[in-house]
Design a protein around this motif. Structure first.
Motif, mmCIF file in Angstrom:
data_model
loop_
_atom_site.group_PDB
_atom_site.id
_atom_site.type_symbol
_atom_site.label_atom_id
_atom_site.label_comp_id
_atom_site.label_asym_id
_atom_site.label_seq_id
_atom_site.Cartn_x
_atom_site.Cartn_y
_atom_site.Cartn_z
ATOM 1 N N ALA A 104 0.811 -1.213 0.000
ATOM 2 C CA ALA A 104 0.000 0.000 0.000
ATOM 3 C C ALA A 104 0.843 1.261 0.000
ATOM 4 N N ARG A 115 -4.938 -0.886 -7.748
ATOM 5 C CA ARG A 115 -6.019 -0.950 -6.769
ATOM 6 C C ARG A 115 -5.891 -2.254 -5.996
ATOM 7 N N ARG A 117 -7.430 -4.772 -3.140
ATOM 8 C CA ARG A 117 -8.644 -5.050 -2.382
ATOM 9 C C ARG A 117 -8.678 -6.534 -2.018
ATOM 10 N N VAL A 133 -5.997 -4.856 5.688
ATOM 11 C CA VAL A 133 -6.811 -4.874 4.473
ATOM 12 C C VAL A 133 -7.460 -3.514 4.259
ATOM 13 N N GLU A 134 -8.016 -2.964 5.319
ATOM 14 C CA GLU A 134 -8.672 -1.663 5.226
ATOM 15 C C GLU A 134 -7.672 -0.575 4.850
ATOM 16 N N ASP A 137 -6.809 -0.933 1.148
ATOM 17 C CA ASP A 137 -7.979 -0.524 0.373
ATOM 18 C C ASP A 137 -8.095 0.998 0.327
ATOM 19 N N ARG A 138 -7.940 1.626 1.471
ATOM 20 C CA ARG A 138 -8.082 3.078 1.563
ATOM 21 C C ARG A 138 -6.980 3.797 0.792
ATOM 22 N N THR A 140 -5.413 2.904 -1.833
ATOM 23 C CA THR A 140 -5.424 2.709 -3.296
ATOM 24 C C THR A 140 -6.825 2.826 -3.890
ATOM 25 N N GLN A 141 -7.782 3.317 -3.132
ATOM 26 C CA GLN A 141 -9.175 3.296 -3.562
ATOM 27 C C GLN A 141 -9.465 4.164 -4.790
ATOM 28 N N ASN A 149 -6.542 -8.370 -6.533
ATOM 29 C CA ASN A 149 -7.459 -8.957 -5.557
ATOM 30 C C ASN A 149 -6.707 -9.968 -4.701
ATOM 31 N N ARG A 193 -17.433 -5.157 -4.790
ATOM 32 C CA ARG A 193 -17.133 -4.472 -6.041
ATOM 33 C C ARG A 193 -16.962 -5.503 -7.152
#
Length: 318
Positions: A104, A115, A117, A133-134, A137-138, A140-141, A149, A193
């Protein structure tokens, strides 16, 4: 000397494969098998095998971007993996946290707009993993050039079951009519998603099975499958390119089959079906051996309006 010669041969073969590849699958899914067996072979413990495998994961991400893959899904931790010894899983969870934060924050991830996720029952994982994980995700959102994935606490059958149960609940509640249920209805309940259909599954470690991995997106799309014997930490760019070549061969075979079926229909169907068959033959004629290609004059009269039943990928509408 033998090692030097083998390296030269491997390099030459890799260059040959690179020249032979003319296109790439959009979505590649990888079953990273063999970390623990590799570790035992090296005299190490399982956590070291996972760390060695993580290095391969980083290289595969780069290889995908090099050849034009747009989405990569990694089968990192299945629901069955919860049955492994706690001490092994705890070290793997620590590694996942470390790598998710590292990815990240990596410049190459942001430079290439990757991205990141997670898919799967993430809520079953320890809090520190959910936090990692969060974080990824945040961070690279906003990106969509390339999607990575990470399949965590993942089981394809359980995902499908939960999606179907959700549909049944909606029908029972009266918010969804049975005749409204379609492919999109299920897909919207599988993941938060969208996930593209899988074009190629790669499995390392010698086992020839797909282990409940992305059944909806792979089986439904008739994805090509490439099984190879190297353990995941040993997986090389040559192995990766052989997988891409398998996909290309599968696609070419599909195009030939489609054209041959359309040719067989030309003399035995009505006007509507005839138009569709002519359109398919026109699009895929070059996929046939020269001796099987129809004379262009045979296909005269197929205008643009007759191509409406064939989508952009060449698949005729049902």
């Amino acid at each position: 000397m033998k090692r030097w010669l083998r390296q030269r041969v491997d390099d030459a073969y890799e260059q040959l494969l690179s020249r032979e590849i003319s296109g790439a699958p959009t979505h590649v899914a990888v079953i990273q098998d063999g970390n623990r067996r590799y570790a035992r072979q090296q005299g190490d413990d399982a956590p070291q095998g996972h760390r060695d495998g993580a290095k391969t994961t980083e290289r595969v991400l780069e290889w995908c971007q090099d050849v034009g893959v747009e989405e990569l899904t990694l089968y990192t931790f299945s629901t069955e993996n919860f049955d492994r010894p706690d001490e092994e899983n705890e070290e793997l969870f620590d590694l996942l946290c470390e790598k998710l934060h590292e990815f990240a924050d990596a410049d190459r991830v942001h430079d290439n707009e990757v991205r990141i996720r997670a898919i799967g029952a993430v809520e079953r994982l320890p809090e520190r993993v959910r936090d990692a994980v969060e974080y990824a995700d945040r961070r690279t959102q906003e990106y969509d050039r390339f999607v990575l994935n990470i399949a965590l606490a993942y089981g394809g059958r359980s995902q499908l079951l939960e999606a179907v149960q959700g549909v049944a609940d909606d029908v029972d509640a009266g918010t969804l009519e049975p005749d409204e249920i379609d492919v999109e209805t299920i897909e919207n309940r599988l993941y938060e998603r969208p996930v593209r259909d899988v074009d190629l599954i790669i499995r390392t470690g010698g086992d020839e099975r797909t282990s409940n991995f992305l059944p909806w997106h792979a089986n439904g799309n008739e994805a090509a499958v490439f099984f190879c014997t190297p353990y995941w930490p040993e997986f090389s760019k040559t192995d990766f390119l052989r997988g891409i070549r398998t996909y290309e061969s599968r696609e070419e075979s599909w195009r030939r089959t489609r054209a041959r079926r359309a040719m067989a229909l030309l003399g035995a169907v009505g006007d509507t079906e005839l138009t569709e068959a002519q359109s398919v033959v026109e699009r895929f004629r070059d996929s046939l051996p020269t001796a099987e290609q129809p004379d262009p004059d045979e296909l005269d009269g197929v205008d643009a309006s007759q191509l409406e039943n064939v989508d952009s990928s060449g698949r005729a509408a049902n």
